[in-house]
Design an enzyme around this catalytic site. Structure first.
Site, PDB file in Angstrom:
ATOM      1  N   SER A 116      -9.365   0.562   3.097  1.00 19.81           N
ATOM      2  CA  SER A 116      -8.603   1.422   2.210  1.00 19.81           C
ATOM      3  C   SER A 116      -7.428   0.727   1.540  1.00 19.81           C
ATOM      4  CB  SER A 116      -8.079   2.641   2.979  1.00 19.81           C
ATOM      5  OG  SER A 116      -7.204   2.227   4.016  1.00 19.81           O
ATOM      6  N   LYS A 149       0.854  -1.191   0.000  1.00 20.98           N
ATOM      7  CA  LYS A 149       0.000   0.000   0.000  1.00 20.98           C
ATOM      8  C   LYS A 149       0.893   1.245   0.000  1.00 20.98           C
ATOM      9  CE  LYS A 149      -3.906   1.670   2.824  1.00 20.98           C
ATOM     10  NZ  LYS A 149      -4.719   1.343   4.038  1.00 20.98           N
ATOM     11  N   SER A 183      -9.642  -1.564   7.257  1.00 18.82           N
ATOM     12  CA  SER A 183      -8.977  -1.393   5.961  1.00 18.82           C
ATOM     13  C   SER A 183      -8.077  -2.532   5.515  1.00 18.82           C
ATOM     14  CB  SER A 183      -8.169  -0.090   5.966  1.00 18.82           C
ATOM     15  OG  SER A 183      -9.026   1.016   5.919  1.00 18.82           O
TER      16      SER A 183
END
Lengths: 469, 65
Positions: A155, A80, A179
């Site tokens: 996310s 990420k 997330s």
């Protein structure tokens, strides 16, 4: 998809270590796969092919000399885009960050480096990690490899999609309200949200000091155990990183789970669950029961106040973190993220402090109701199957809270309580969409969750199914 | 968080009172109202608090095995 990219992290690491395949060959297979699927998924924000190839060549040369850095020697992975690396910009899914190179490397990345891992790219994420869908107004939505019209969850959107698409063996994600677990569930992969403080957050983009956790997404619980073993432990750069001793997570795998008491909630986690999700969860319970687990019904304390308190903590801390940019660069935020951040500015300080003061009693009450009776709580990750991109593209409209709240309803209270939770594929809906379950444990019981998850995956094959993307 | 407050609703209410506000003023009022509404969820009025929030790490440790 090549034979190499279909291996799990544990399998490919063993093959590299045994010099049955080179790190460079594995890396090239991952890059080819990533480049092949990315036009459909938008999971990778950047692929650093040449830098990674240099690192892979070095890893192969070291192996030839008999040097093994660690259990992840030569294994490629992408993360990420919010874990900072010295000299490299991180976008954090935004138009604001990413303009300047970072000054220091995140502890989590440094620990994976030390274990021998090779980073070959950065992955899509929601803007500033402040959205559970995987929408991003600046980079476009990340698309679910099981059905590209559907969301990935966020996310850690790119992490879920890339692991599911067999374009990376694992990825670091962050979990402030779900997330890691939501993308794991919606993409049919395994994701671990550790106990608050278990993994250092130094050098990772903050969203909420009190709720943020960093955890891995991978194909199996065994892979997550290898990754957590590399990541866990105290850190001089993060005073909130716990000094609790980290057990040998890998050594605990394979130990019997017979006799473990598994709690099934009689309330809260039963509310508004779609039939397809409920059916998969019921089947997963049967599989766990067949392993010798004792299924125990439990009544949870009222989680609604915990959800409210968690929302207050998140809103106030996120608004504080973004305070300067909210004043100087409001136009560089998407309308939804701006609207959510601005609310935190209007929250009275006393309510924020009240929420923090409630946290200890809330955890004590939850533990008394749950962990006094069972070892692990079994629950859905989300009440609904993966929604479409179109139906969750609500921007800052009046539908925003309802849409986002529905997705995070079963995950956010766990962040407020600081508890660890392992998300696993539990089955599929009739439409062929993966369904995720979460195993929630006492603080610092990741070893037990990973052992139970690994036992479940030895008895089922949901985690082995790959999307035809 | 509680349901949001639409700035168009704020504009309508102000207009009913004969106040001609700009959309930006209405938006700022809506943001402030949303923040205030978030604190009045009924369940939130029944909480038991500890003295200091810093104790949470020790509660985490105490509740581990």
């Amino acid at each position: 998809m090549s034979e190499l990219t279909s291996l799990t992290l544990t399998q490919v690491a063993a093959r590299i270590r045994a010099r049955e395949v080179s790190s460079l060959e594995v890396l090239d297979a991952c890059i080819a796969r990533a480049e092949s699927v990315n036009p459909k998924l938008n999971a990778f924000l950047r692929i650093d092919a040449e830098l990674a190839r240099d690192a892979a060549r070095l890893a192969d040369a070291e192996l030839a000399r008999g040097r093994v850095r660690g259990p992840l020697h030569g294994v490629p992975m992408a993360h990420k885009d919010m874990f900072y690396r010295e000299g490299v910009p991180s976008s954090c899914g935004s138009r604001i960050k990413g303009e300047r190179p970072e000054a220091a490397t995140a502890t989590a990345l440094a620990r994976l480096d030390a274990a021998g891992a090779i980073q070959f790219g950065v992955l899509h994420m929601s803007e500033f990690a402040y959205n559970p869908t995987g929408h991003n107004a600046h980079f476009g939505p990340c698309r679910n490899p099981w059905d590209t019209a559907r969301i990935t969850g966020g996310s850690s959107s790119g992490a879920g999609a890339a692991v599911a698409a067999r374009a990376t063996y694992a990825a670091l994600g962050s979990d402030t309200g779900g997330s890691v677990r939501l993308p794991a569930a919606f993409n049919g992969v395994t994701g671990l949200k550790p106990t608050y403080g278990r993994v250092s957050r130094a050098g990772a983009m903050p969203l909420s000091f009190s709720l943020d956790t960093i955890g891995p997404l991978a194909r199996t619980a065994a892979d997550c155990a290898v990754l957590l073993a590399a990541l866990a432990g105290c850190d001089a750069h993060d005073p909130t990183a716990s000094a609790e001793a980290a057990p040998d997570y890998v050594a605990h795998l394979g130990r019997p789970v017979k006799g473990l008491r598994l709690g099934v909630a009689m309330n809260f986690f039963t509310e508004d669950v779609e039939p397809g999700v409920g059916a998969a969860l019921t089947e997963s319970l049967k599989a766990l029961e067949s392993l010798g687990c004792e299924i125990v019904p439990v009544t949870l304390p009222d989680l609604a106040p915990m959800d409210v308190a968690g929302a207050h903590v998140l809103a106030a801390e996120a608004a504080s973190i973004h305070g300067a940019w909210l004043r100087t660069r409001p136009d560089d935020y998407s309308p939804q993220v701006l609207a959510r951040l601005e609310r935190g500015l209007a929250l009275p300080a006393t309510k924020y402090i009240d929420a923090l003061r409630y946290r200890g009693p809330a955890l004590a009450a939850f533990s008394a109701a749950v962990f006094a009776r069972v070892d692990v709580l079994h629950a859905p990750v989300a009440p609904i199957a993966t929604p479409t991109i179109a139906e969750t593209d609500v921007g800052a409209s009046a539908a925003m809270d309802r849409t986002l709240g529905l997705l995070t309803r079963f995950t956010r209270p766990i962040n407020f309580l600081g508890l660890p939770a392992l998300a696993l594929p539990a089955g599929f809906t009739a439409e062929g969409l993966p369904v995720g379950m979460q195993l929630v444990g006492r603080p610092f019981s990741e070893d037990l969750l990973l052992r139970l998850g690994d036992a479940f995956q030895r008895a089922t094959d949901w985690h082995e199914r790959a999307p035809a993307v | 968080m509680s349901a949001p407050v639409s700035h168009t609703l704020v504009l309508d209410v102000l207009a009913l009172q004969g106040i001609d506000a700009t959309p930006e003023v209405a938006r700022q009022i809506a943001v402030a109202l949303a923040g205030q509404l978030a604190v009045v969820a009924p369940a939130y009025q029944r909480l038991a608090f500890e003295d200091e929030p810093a104790a949470f790490a020790s509660v985490l440790a105490a509740e581990s095995r």
